[in-house]
Write a protein that holds these residues in place. Sequence first.
Motif, PDB file in Angstrom:
ATOM      1  N   ALA A 190       3.162  -8.338  -1.783  1.00 56.50           N
ATOM      2  CA  ALA A 190       1.914  -8.564  -2.506  1.00 56.50           C
ATOM      3  C   ALA A 190       2.124  -8.585  -4.022  1.00 56.50           C
ATOM      4  O   ALA A 190       1.166  -8.719  -4.773  1.00 56.50           O
ATOM      5  CB  ALA A 190       0.897  -7.492  -2.145  1.00 56.50           C
ATOM      6  N   GLY A 191       3.376  -8.447  -4.433  1.00 56.71           N
ATOM      7  CA  GLY A 191       3.677  -8.497  -5.861  1.00 56.71           C
ATOM      8  C   GLY A 191       3.640  -7.160  -6.563  1.00 56.71           C
ATOM      9  O   GLY A 191       3.747  -7.100  -7.801  1.00 56.71           O
ATOM     10  N   GLU A 192       3.507  -6.076  -5.808  1.00 55.83           N
ATOM     11  CA  GLU A 192       3.499  -4.760  -6.445  1.00 55.83           C
ATOM     12  C   GLU A 192       4.915  -4.352  -6.841  1.00 55.83           C
ATOM     13  O   GLU A 192       5.880  -4.643  -6.124  1.00 55.83           O
ATOM     14  CB  GLU A 192       2.900  -3.709  -5.500  1.00 55.83           C
ATOM     15  CG  GLU A 192       1.420  -3.893  -5.241  1.00 55.83           C
ATOM     16  CD  GLU A 192       0.816  -2.738  -4.456  1.00 55.83           C
ATOM     17  OE1 GLU A 192      -0.377  -2.813  -4.127  1.00 55.83           O
ATOM     18  OE2 GLU A 192       1.549  -1.751  -4.163  1.00 55.83           O
ATOM     19  N   THR A 193       5.035  -3.697  -7.967  1.00 51.08           N
ATOM     20  CA  THR A 193       6.321  -3.185  -8.440  1.00 51.08           C
ATOM     21  C   THR A 193       6.240  -1.671  -8.546  1.00 51.08           C
ATOM     22  O   THR A 193       5.148  -1.099  -8.650  1.00 51.08           O
ATOM     23  CB  THR A 193       6.689  -3.783  -9.801  1.00 51.08           C
ATOM     24  OG1 THR A 193       5.642  -3.471 -10.746  1.00 51.08           O
ATOM     25  CG2 THR A 193       6.844  -5.301  -9.698  1.00 51.08           C
ATOM     26  N   TRP A 194       7.403  -1.040  -8.541  1.00 59.50           N
ATOM     27  CA  TRP A 194       7.427   0.418  -8.651  1.00 59.50           C
ATOM     28  C   TRP A 194       6.890   0.827 -10.014  1.00 59.50           C
ATOM     29  O   TRP A 194       7.198   0.208 -11.023  1.00 59.50           O
ATOM     30  CB  TRP A 194       8.842   0.938  -8.462  1.00 59.50           C
ATOM     31  CG  TRP A 194       8.905   2.441  -8.396  1.00 59.50           C
ATOM     32  CD1 TRP A 194       9.322   3.287  -9.376  1.00 59.50           C
ATOM     33  CD2 TRP A 194       8.509   3.259  -7.299  1.00 59.50           C
ATOM     34  NE1 TRP A 194       9.207   4.592  -8.962  1.00 59.50           N
ATOM     35  CE2 TRP A 194       8.715   4.607  -7.686  1.00 59.50           C
ATOM     36  CE3 TRP A 194       7.992   2.983  -6.024  1.00 59.50           C
ATOM     37  CZ2 TRP A 194       8.432   5.673  -6.844  1.00 59.50           C
ATOM     38  CZ3 TRP A 194       7.701   4.057  -5.182  1.00 59.50           C
ATOM     39  CH2 TRP A 194       7.925   5.376  -5.596  1.00 59.50           C
ATOM     40  N   PRO A 195       6.062   1.862 -10.065  1.00 54.66           N
ATOM     41  CA  PRO A 195       5.467   2.274 -11.341  1.00 54.66           C
ATOM     42  C   PRO A 195       6.523   2.542 -12.415  1.00 54.66           C
ATOM     43  O   PRO A 195       7.534   3.202 -12.162  1.00 54.66           O
ATOM     44  CB  PRO A 195       4.718   3.559 -10.978  1.00 54.66           C
ATOM     45  CG  PRO A 195       4.461   3.451  -9.516  1.00 54.66           C
ATOM     46  CD  PRO A 195       5.633   2.714  -8.947  1.00 54.66           C
ATOM     47  N   VAL A 196       6.292   2.003 -13.588  1.00 56.97           N
ATOM     48  CA  VAL A 196       7.213   2.214 -14.713  1.00 56.97           C
ATOM     49  C   VAL A 196       7.122   3.646 -15.206  1.00 56.97           C
ATOM     50  O   VAL A 196       8.119   4.237 -15.631  1.00 56.97           O
ATOM     51  CB  VAL A 196       6.879   1.229 -15.856  1.00 56.97           C
ATOM     52  CG1 VAL A 196       7.763   1.493 -17.078  1.00 56.97           C
ATOM     53  CG2 VAL A 196       7.022  -0.206 -15.390  1.00 56.97           C
ATOM     54  N   THR A 210      -4.391   4.468 -11.471  1.00 57.10           N
ATOM     55  CA  THR A 210      -4.092   4.180 -12.875  1.00 57.10           C
ATOM     56  C   THR A 210      -2.598   3.984 -13.101  1.00 57.10           C
ATOM     57  O   THR A 210      -2.194   3.340 -14.073  1.00 57.10           O
ATOM     58  CB  THR A 210      -4.588   5.324 -13.776  1.00 57.10           C
ATOM     59  OG1 THR A 210      -3.978   6.556 -13.363  1.00 57.10           O
ATOM     60  CG2 THR A 210      -6.104   5.454 -13.689  1.00 57.10           C
ATOM     61  N   GLU A 211      -1.767   4.514 -12.198  1.00 55.17           N
ATOM     62  CA  GLU A 211      -0.316   4.396 -12.355  1.00 55.17           C
ATOM     63  C   GLU A 211       0.400   3.858 -11.122  1.00 55.17           C
ATOM     64  O   GLU A 211       1.471   3.251 -11.242  1.00 55.17           O
ATOM     65  CB  GLU A 211       0.293   5.762 -12.723  1.00 55.17           C
ATOM     66  CG  GLU A 211      -0.149   6.298 -14.064  1.00 55.17           C
ATOM     67  CD  GLU A 211       0.469   7.638 -14.395  1.00 55.17           C
ATOM     68  OE1 GLU A 211       0.264   8.117 -15.524  1.00 55.17           O
ATOM     69  OE2 GLU A 211       1.148   8.228 -13.523  1.00 55.17           O
ATOM     70  N   ILE A 212      -0.154   4.091  -9.942  1.00 55.25           N
ATOM     71  CA  ILE A 212       0.516   3.683  -8.705  1.00 55.25           C
ATOM     72  C   ILE A 212      -0.311   2.606  -8.016  1.00 55.25           C
ATOM     73  O   ILE A 212      -1.470   2.837  -7.673  1.00 55.25           O
ATOM     74  CB  ILE A 212       0.706   4.882  -7.755  1.00 55.25           C
ATOM     75  CG1 ILE A 212       1.387   6.043  -8.474  1.00 55.25           C
ATOM     76  CG2 ILE A 212       1.531   4.469  -6.537  1.00 55.25           C
ATOM     77  CD1 ILE A 212       1.508   7.295  -7.631  1.00 55.25           C
ATOM     78  N   PRO A 213       0.250   1.404  -7.778  1.00 55.00           N
ATOM     79  CA  PRO A 213      -0.491   0.322  -7.117  1.00 55.00           C
ATOM     80  C   PRO A 213      -0.990   0.744  -5.740  1.00 55.00           C
ATOM     81  O   PRO A 213      -0.415   1.645  -5.104  1.00 55.00           O
ATOM     82  CB  PRO A 213       0.542  -0.810  -7.024  1.00 55.00           C
ATOM     83  CG  PRO A 213       1.566  -0.494  -8.058  1.00 55.00           C
ATOM     84  CD  PRO A 213       1.619   0.998  -8.141  1.00 55.00           C
TER      85      PRO A 213
END
Length: 311
Positions: A214-220, A36-39
């Motif tokens: 893969a386009g993942e960003t660090w969780p905001v 829900t928060e971390i890719p």
Amino acid sequence: MSDDRKAHLDTRAVLLLLGCCALWGLGQVATKTSLTEIPPLTQAALRSAGAAILLLAWMRWRGLPLALGDGTLRAGLLAGLLFAAEFACIFIGLQYTSASRMSVFIYLAPFVVALGMPLVARGAGGETLRGLQAVGLVAAFGGVVWAFAEGFVRPAAGPRQWLGDALGIAGAVLWASTTLVLRATALARVVPEKALLCQLVVSALALGIAAPLAGETWPVRLTAVSLWPLAFQTVVITFASYLVWFWLVRHYPATRISAFTLLTPLFGLLAGVVLLGEPLTLRLLVALAAVCVGIALVNRPVPSRGGRAGR
């Protein structure tokens, strides 16, 4: 072998085995909760990196060998990349399918190992499937196909449930491939902690590189909703439970303790239903029963020509 190796499972061993299976069954629930928060790839990389640090500290404290000059570098890289791909499939797959379904599909791995072991254990007749063992393999495969079809005709987890299920099966194949590499290469001759460390370090690096590609960003935003399940996966499952498993393998008969892995998909199924409110379908129950019966048959001792049970 150590002098304290036991021929039978005692109460301590049974309790530890039950604990490991319950923890492994909860692993899919913890992963899905953190999504829900971390890719997925970022989460898998963090888990491997954290567990690698803990394992490295443990090995240094125990004085276990760390050098790669024993011919394990190539095998360690291969096992680590397979390990990374396995968890990439599982973590990404959990975005599309339920934790309970994933727990059943990834336990196809023992059957892939059973098929591949004769290729890596040449001359070991006990590694070849015979009679009821082959029946068990077919039964498990049929049960999983029955459950997989549900992703097309009645996808309870969403329209792309079939994709998550397929990634779970791919994860099982990769898990089995890692096991075969560990058996067929120089990693078979080192302490289990070192083999696990190779997998964790390589997978942490590979997944850490793959995540941004893969386009993942660090969780905001990171909260206890994702951090506690991630910590549980890292410390309790990937580090502590694996060390307990290695200890059990060293001190008790491997064939007896392996039978307890039958309970892992059951715990996973129950955890998904109870903790996440996932649907419990007849097809999934059939697949679970088929996998459990299949593993029992595949691990059934094969009588030798002299009438005594073979290894």
